[in-house]
Design a protein around this motif. Structure first.
Motif, PDB file in Angstrom:
ATOM      1  N   VAL A 131       0.663  -1.185   0.005  1.00 21.62           N
ATOM      2  CA  VAL A 131       0.084   0.161  -0.076  1.00 21.62           C
ATOM      3  C   VAL A 131       0.828   1.331   0.026  1.00 21.62           C
ATOM      4  N   VAL A 149       0.672   4.322  -2.726  1.00 23.15           N
ATOM      5  CA  VAL A 149       0.292   5.768  -2.498  1.00 23.15           C
ATOM      6  C   VAL A 149       1.585   6.573  -2.779  1.00 23.15           C
ATOM      7  N   LEU A 164      -7.357   1.611  -5.177  1.00 20.38           N
ATOM      8  CA  LEU A 164      -6.537   0.761  -4.296  1.00 20.38           C
ATOM      9  C   LEU A 164      -6.639  -0.724  -4.667  1.00 20.38           C
TER      10      LEU A 164
END
Length: 132
Positions: A31, A35, A45
């Motif tokens: 993640v 990001v 996502l």
């Protein structure tokens, strides 16, 4: 083709090991790397991680609780949230990427410079040709 699969497994092991050493789950590390490019919506996502939105919610909740990310309202869609870094999250992704890069560079340190360039070119082509 077996070497490509084995190479993927080697890289995956580096990612898992470095994540654990830095107190991150492999999913949190992924993640953070996603990001790192720009704030993303929960839907984006979900697509990038190839997991259900409900699973993304739990993952984001845990990363938020760990102080790594924040959720902000999406200015383009009032029903959606964007996921972005906290200062701690930005520092964590920098440390993670630096440690992974060092490990990978060590793995190919005995390659000749041209072999490194060829490997990079071939893997870049593989990725670009298969992006969806």
């Amino acid at each position: 083709m077996a070497a490509l699969v084995q190479g993927r497994d080697l890289v995956q092991q580096v990612l898992v090991t470095v994540a654990a050493e830095q107190g991150l789950t492999p999913q949190q590390a992924k993640v953070l790397c996603i990001v790192d490019h720009a704030p993303v919506s929960m839907r984006q996502l979900s697509g990038l991680l190839r997991i259900r939105k409900s699973s993304v919610t739990g993952l984001v909740d845990r990363a938020h609780s760990a102080g790594l990310i924040v959720r902000t309202p999406d200015p383009c869609d009032g029903r959606s949230w964007l996921v972005d870094f906290t200062p701690e999250g930005r520092a964590a992704v920098r440390r993670f990427k630096r440690a992974v890069t060092e490990r990978l560079e060590h793995m190919i340190s005995r390659f000749a410079p041209q072999e490194c360039a060829d490997l990079d070119a071939l893997l870049s082509k593989l990725v670009l040709d298969n992006e969806s």
